[in-house]
Design a protein around this motif. Structure first.
Motif, short mmCIF file in Angstrom:
data_model
loop_
_atom_site.label_atom_id
_atom_site.label_comp_id
_atom_site.label_asym_id
_atom_site.label_seq_id
_atom_site.Cartn_x
_atom_site.Cartn_y
_atom_site.Cartn_z
N GLU A 1 0.84 -1.19 0.00
CA GLU A 1 0.00 0.00 0.00
C GLU A 1 0.88 1.24 0.00
O GLU A 1 2.00 1.22 0.50
N ASP A 2 0.34 2.32 -0.52
CA ASP A 2 1.04 3.59 -0.51
C ASP A 2 0.94 4.17 0.89
O ASP A 2 -0.09 4.66 1.30
N LEU B 1 4.12 -0.02 -7.36
CA LEU B 1 4.46 0.55 -6.06
C LEU B 1 5.60 -0.22 -5.41
O LEU B 1 6.50 0.37 -4.80
N GLN C 1 8.75 0.75 -7.19
CA GLN C 1 9.12 2.10 -6.79
C GLN C 1 9.83 2.08 -5.42
O GLN C 1 10.82 2.78 -5.23
#
Length: 104
Positions: free
Chosen positions: A52-53, A81, A84
């Motif tokens: 999750e961000d 994500l 990243q």
């Protein structure tokens, strides 16, 4: 036997639907949800990690999470994500704490 699912509610099931009588293996197992912080120092056979961000989600957190598993890790969420987080390194590397190490 009655099994309670979060979305489906309580569902009556035959033992043959949740257990292999010949092998003695259960198809359903009780599980726990813990945070990455709580899991530090622990090991689990199978681990499901949600991606999750979040402010604390970085490469070091992801590493800590996936290394808690002994046999299998399942990542659920955005592959972009996760990539990243891996590419950006650790948030702690960029943290400014006011300590100067160059002698000034």
């Amino acid at each position: 036997m009655v099994v309670e699912f979060e979305d489906e509610g309580r569902i009556p099931m035959l033992v043959s639907q949740v257990k292999n009588i010949n092998l003695g293996e259960w198809y359903l197992q009780h599980a726990y949800a813990v945070t990455g912080h709580q899991a530090q120092g622990s090991e689990f056979d199978v681990l499901i990690v949600t991606i999750e961000d979040a402010r604390v989600f970085d490469r070091s957190w992801l590493y800590t999470a996936v290394t808690r598993a002994k046999c299998k890790v399942i990542l659920v969420g955005s592959i972009e994500l996760a990539q990243q987080a891996i590419d950006s390194g650790s948030i702690a590397d960029n943290r400014m704490v006011g300590i100067n190490f160059n002698g000034n």
